[in-house]
Every structure is written in structure tokens, then in C-alpha cells.
Design an enzyme around this catalytic site. Structure first.
Site, PDB file in Angstrom:
ATOM      1  N   PHE A  24       0.411  -1.053   0.024  1.00 37.94           N
ATOM      2  CA  PHE A  24      -0.149   0.101  -0.194  1.00 37.94           C
ATOM      3  C   PHE A  24       0.524   1.943  -0.111  1.00 37.94           C
ATOM      4  O   PHE A  24       1.637   1.172   0.911  1.00 37.94           O
ATOM      5  CB  PHE A  24      -0.482   0.321   1.312  1.00 37.94           C
ATOM      6  CG  PHE A  24      -1.900   0.529   1.112  1.00 37.94           C
ATOM      7  CD1 PHE A  24      -2.605   1.364   0.476  1.00 37.94           C
ATOM      8  CD2 PHE A  24      -2.082   2.021   2.496  1.00 37.94           C
ATOM      9  CE1 PHE A  24      -3.791   2.462   0.427  1.00 37.94           C
ATOM     10  CE2 PHE A  24      -2.806   3.062   2.259  1.00 37.94           C
ATOM     11  CZ  PHE A  24      -3.340   3.854   1.844  1.00 37.94           C
ATOM     12  N   SER A  92       2.838  -6.948   2.666  1.00 40.11           N
ATOM     13  CA  SER A  92       1.693  -6.434   2.721  1.00 40.11           C
ATOM     14  C   SER A  92       0.997  -6.405   1.920  1.00 40.11           C
ATOM     15  O   SER A  92      -0.244  -7.087   2.418  1.00 40.11           O
ATOM     16  CB  SER A  92       2.809  -4.532   3.415  1.00 40.11           C
ATOM     17  OG  SER A  92       2.190  -4.195   3.989  1.00 40.11           O
ATOM     18  N   MET A  93       0.123  -5.346   1.740  1.00 33.80           N
ATOM     19  CA  MET A  93      -1.113  -5.374   1.166  1.00 33.80           C
ATOM     20  C   MET A  93      -1.272  -6.476  -0.173  1.00 33.80           C
ATOM     21  O   MET A  93      -1.988  -6.712  -0.943  1.00 33.80           O
ATOM     22  CB  MET A  93      -1.924  -3.838   0.681  1.00 33.80           C
ATOM     23  CG  MET A  93      -3.044  -3.797  -0.157  1.00 33.80           C
ATOM     24  SD  MET A  93      -3.569  -2.276  -0.783  1.00 33.80           S
ATOM     25  CE  MET A  93      -2.914  -2.593  -1.709  1.00 33.80           C
ATOM     26  N   ASP A 194       8.114  -6.216  13.422  1.00 35.23           N
ATOM     27  CA  ASP A 194       6.543  -5.416  12.679  1.00 35.23           C
ATOM     28  C   ASP A 194       6.597  -4.598  13.330  1.00 35.23           C
ATOM     29  O   ASP A 194       4.949  -4.701  13.917  1.00 35.23           O
ATOM     30  CB  ASP A 194       6.072  -6.086  11.185  1.00 35.23           C
ATOM     31  CG  ASP A 194       5.544  -5.527  10.555  1.00 35.23           C
ATOM     32  OD1 ASP A 194       5.352  -4.612  10.909  1.00 35.23           O
ATOM     33  OD2 ASP A 194       5.590  -6.418   9.689  1.00 35.23           O
ATOM     34  N   HIS A 224       8.730  -3.968   8.965  1.00 35.20           N
ATOM     35  CA  HIS A 224       7.974  -4.296   8.043  1.00 35.20           C
ATOM     36  C   HIS A 224       8.395  -3.998   6.553  1.00 35.20           C
ATOM     37  O   HIS A 224       8.128  -5.062   5.807  1.00 35.20           O
ATOM     38  CB  HIS A 224       7.022  -3.275   8.312  1.00 35.20           C
ATOM     39  CG  HIS A 224       5.387  -3.269   6.938  1.00 35.20           C
ATOM     40  ND1 HIS A 224       4.773  -4.555   7.423  1.00 35.20           N
ATOM     41  CD2 HIS A 224       5.373  -2.466   6.211  1.00 35.20           C
ATOM     42  CE1 HIS A 224       4.186  -4.750   6.689  1.00 35.20           C
ATOM     43  NE2 HIS A 224       3.582  -3.438   6.038  1.00 35.20           N
TER      44      HIS A 224
END
Length: 246
Positions: A24, A92-93, A194, A224
Site C-alpha cells: 500500500f 504487506s497489502m 514489525d 515491516h
């Protein structure tokens, strides 16, 4: 206009292809080093650019999570035209989208990196206004200053459209509910430190996904941004080994 260095990338290789999906507000540059590593290992690699990413914040604001999924589906179609087998790796996304596309397409294996089933409790998510009140409101974000990474990997949006956060949360909820339906072999990777997506996300995926062939890799540190951290070579090696395993 696409930010210089944030374009999609394609590396020809063997008959097994890897589709890489960034996160994202990011861009394909975040997974460029991973793509180069996988290509050296013999894979054909395509790093997609999600709709509204790698350009400007207002572009992102106009996009829905369906638009992001369409970007992934387009990338899948391109890779499928030149490869017999497709693996999907998402960060992630992008990890959520990798799970989603595995329900819709013939995907051999999936790797999720820092998938956000649970957002860190210190993210301020509880302050997010209702969708109807977000309008054209943005949240300022700190600039990224990572060293020894592709230049465009530091060019994330410094203004985050709040309406787009709702689109992310809708995708998250959809994927979370769909986990029992997913049966693809999967490697779930998450860093213990994270502070963006809670590490308990990885445990939740492992415990609730329908896959019988599943692995969980917890890394002590790396935060992350595992594809850009100093630990990235270790992460890339683990991904490569999982994809090459019979």
C-alpha cells in the site's frame, strides 16, 4: 506520470514465473531486489504496479481494492502467457492480494510477507473517520530514507488518502474471511518486530488458512520492510527454496 524507477519490471527466465505484488502506497521498486534474486535463480519474474501507485496520491484516492486486484490479474495474464507455472509473492497489502488472486487463478504457490490481518495497535487506526467523512482528506506520513535500496523504493507517498485506507480494510476483511477457502501451498513470513502489521497476523493466517501445505517463518528482526532490510538475502533464499521445492 509514473515516478522514475517505480515502473513495473519484467525479467525473462525459465518456464516457472513469479508474480511480485508490492504494498500500500508503495511501488514495484520495493520488490525489485527480490525480483532480481529470483531471476538469478532461474525464474521469469514480473513486478506489477498496482493501480494508483507509483504516481501521486490523488491517483490512489480514485482507486478501489477491485482496481488493485485487476492490476494483479493483468500481471498474472501477462506472466501466464510465457510461463507454464505461476507463483505469487506479495508484501504487506500485496500479500493480501496474493491470497485473493489464488482463489481466482491457477496459482501453484503463494508467499506472503508481512500480511496485514491485524494492524499494529499503535497505528492510530481507531482515529480513522467513517468512509463518508473522509472526502479528500489525507494523513501525512514520514519520508523514507533507506540505504542501499532502489531509489524509487524511498518514494512512497507522504500523504495517505484516508478513503484508500478504507479500501485496504475492505480487502483485509474479505481476505480474512476467505482464508478457509484457500488451499494453495503457502509460506508465511513475518518479522517479530514489525510495528506496522502485527506479527499475530502470521499466526492467524497459519491457523485459519485451508492449505495443508503451509509453512510459517518468523524472523526476529527486520521490521515491516523485509524485502528492503539488511536481512533481505536470507528472506529471498527462503522464498527461493520454498518455490523450488517439489
Amino acid at each position: 506520470m509514473i515516478i522514475k524507477g517505480a515502473e513495473p519490471f519484467f525479467f525473462p527466465g525459465g518456464e516457472e514465473g513469479v508474480l511480485l505484488i508490492h504494498g500500500f502506497t508503495g511501488s514495484p521498486a520495493e520488490l525489485l531486489l527480490c525480483g532480481e534474486f529470483l531471476n538469478r535463480a532461474g525464474f521469469t519474474v514480473l513486478g506489477v504496479r498496482l493501480a494508483g501507485h507509483g504516481t501521486n496520491e490523488k491517483d490512489l484516492m480514485r482507486m478501489t481494492n477491485e482496481d488493485w486486484l485487476d492490476s494483479v490479474a493483468d500481471g498474472y495474464a501477462i506472466l501466464k502467457s510465457v510461463c507454464k507455472k505461476i507463483f505469487v509473492v506479495g508484501h504487506s497489502m500485496g500479500a493480501l492480494l496474493s491470497l485473493k488472486i489464488s482463489l481466482l487463478k491457477d496459482v501453484a504457490k503463494v508467499v506472503t510477507i508481512a500480511a496485514p490481518i491485524f494492524i499494529d495497535e499503535n497505528s492510530g487506526l481507531e482515529l480513522l473517520p467513517p468512509r463518508e467523512k473522509c472526502g479528500e482528506h489525507f494523513e501525512l506520513r514520514p519520508r523514507r530514507h533507506l540505504e542501499n535500496v532502489p531509489h524509487a523504493a524511498n518514494k512512497v507517498y507522504i500523504k495517505m488518502p484516508l478513503i484508500s485506507v478504507h479500501e485496504l480494510l475492505d480487502l483485509l476483511g474479505d481476505v480474512k474471511n476467505s482464508l478457509p477457502k484457500i488451499s494453495v501451498p503457502i509460506l508465511i513470513i513475518h518479522a517479530e518486530d514489525d510495528h506496522t502489521t502485527s506479527p499475530k497476523s502470521a499466526d492467524f493466517i497459519f491457523e485459519n488458512i485451508g492449505s495443508t501445505d503451509k509453512e510459517l517463518l518468523k524472523i526476529p528482526d527486520g521490521g515491516h520492510l523485509l524485502p528492503l532490510t539488511e536481512n533481505r538475502e536470507f528472506v529471498f533464499e527462503k522464498i527461493t527454496g520454498f518455490l523450488k521445492r517439489g
